[in-house]
Design an enzyme around this catalytic site. Structure first.
Site, PDB file in Angstrom:
ATOM      1  CG  ASP A  36      -1.849  -1.130   1.307  1.00  0.00           C
ATOM      2  OD1 ASP A  36      -2.146  -1.704   0.248  1.00  0.00           O
ATOM      3  OD2 ASP A  36      -2.299  -1.458   2.423  1.00  0.00           O
TER       4      ASP A  36
HETATM    5  N1  URA Z   1      -1.270  -5.875   4.067  1.00  0.00           N
HETATM    6  C1  URA Z   1      -1.747  -4.608   4.027  1.00  0.00           C
HETATM    7  O1  URA Z   1      -2.787  -4.315   4.615  1.00  0.00           O
HETATM    8  N2  URA Z   1      -1.062  -3.693   3.325  1.00  0.00           N
HETATM    9  C2  URA Z   1       0.102  -3.958   2.690  1.00  0.00           C
HETATM   10  O2  URA Z   1       0.697  -3.059   2.086  1.00  0.00           O
HETATM   11  C3  URA Z   1       0.591  -5.278   2.739  1.00  0.00           C
HETATM   12  C4  URA Z   1      -0.115  -6.216   3.440  1.00  0.00           C
END
Ligand code: URA
Length: 233
Positions: free
Chosen positions: A104
Site C-alpha cells: 500500500d
Molecule cells: N497488508 C496490508 O494491509 N497492506 C500492505 O501493504 C501489505 C499487506
C-alpha cells in the site's frame, strides 16, 4: 548482442556513450583483445568481456531490493504520486522493470523490482504461497486470541477466506510480526480490522527467506545477487 548494449546492461553506471569513450581509450577487451568499436556484435553467453581490467559476467535480469518509503506507489504508471520506479537511481532503470508484488502507499519496506517476468509470475501466482513477513504496530494491544485467529484462516469482510497466517507478538504489546502466504488487497489491515483493532504502521521485512537489509535507508536500493531465498518457504 551489441557490445555497448551488453556492457551498459550489466554495468548500470555506464551509458553507451561512456562505453564508446572507454573503447576509444582501449580499455575494453573481448576474449582477450582490446576492441576498436563499441557497436560490434558479441555472443553474450560466451564472450569474455573486460572493462578497465574487470571482467563482466552476464546476468540477463536485474533484481532489486527497495526499502519503500510511505507516499510512494507500487506501480509503473505515472500519476499524482511518485512510483517505485521514479524513486530508484537512474543507473538501475531499465526497460521492463516493475514491482513484483504491491505494498500500500502508506506501507514501508521490501519491494522486489525486477525485469524477470517468469520469476515475478511464479511469486505472484496464488499457488506460490511464498511467505512475506511484516512488522505491524497496532492502535490497541495485540490480544491472546489473535495467534489462533490468524492460524485458523480468517474470513474478512464477510466472505473472503484467508489462508492460515502466523502472528508473533513482540515485547511491546502493541507490536507484532505477521507472516502471510498470499497477498489480498489491504490484507493485514483488514485482518486486524476484523478483530476490532487497527494497523497504524506496517513494514514488509522479508520475502521468502530473504530479509530486508536493515542497513538500507528508506528509499534505498540494492541489487540482489542470489535470488534463491526469494522463493524459499
Ligand atoms: N497488508 C496490508 O494491509 N497492506 C500492505 O501493504 C501489505 C499487506
Amino acid at each position: 548482442m551489441r557490445l555497448d548494449k551488453f556492457i551498459s546492461s550489466q554495468r548500470t553506471d555506464l551509458s553507451r556513450n561512456d562505453v564508446k569513450a572507454l573503447v576509444r581509450k582501449g580499455l575494453v577487451t573481448v576474449n582477450g583483445q582490446a576492441v576498436r568499436k563499441s557497436d560490434i556484435q558479441i555472443d553474450e553467453n560466451s564472450a569474455r568481456v573486460t572493462v578497465n581490467g574487470e571482467e563482466i559476467s552476464y546476468r540477463e535480469f536485474l533484481y532489486l531490493m527497495l526499502n519503500k518509503p510511505q507516499g510512494v506507489v507500487c506501480s509503473t504508471k505515472e500519476g499524482a504520486c511518485p512510483t517505485v520506479i521514479d524513486i530508484i537511481p537512474e543507473e538501475y532503470r531499465r526497460e521492463g522493470l516493475f514491482p513484483a508484488g504491491r505494498l500500500d502507499k502508506d506501507t514501508e519496506g521490501f519491494v522486489l523490482l525486477t525485469d524477470d517476468g517468469q520469476l515475478a509470475h511464479r511469486m505472484l501466482s496464488p499457488r506460490s504461497h511464498v511467505p512475506k513477513r511484516y512488522f505491524v504496530r497496532l492502535e490497541k494491544p495485540c490480544e491472546q486470541g489473535y495467534c489462533e485467529a490468524f492460524e485458523s484462516g480468517m474470513t474478512i469482510d464477510g466472505n473472503e477466506k484467508c489462508l492460515p497466517a502466523q502472528l508473533f507478538p513482540l515485547d511491546n504489546e502493541n507490536e507484532c510480526e505477521v507472516v502471510l502466504h498470499e497477498g489480498k488487497f489491504h490484507q493485514i489491515k483488514r485482518m486486524f480490522e476484523a478483530l476490532g483493532n487497527k494497523v497504524i504502521y506496517l513494514k514488509r521485512i522479508m520475502i521468502g527467506s530473504l530479509p530486508l537489509d536493515d542497513s538500507l535507508p528508506l528509499g534505498g536500493v540494492k541489487e540482489i545477487e542470489d535470488i534463491t531465498p526469494l522463493e524459499e518457504r
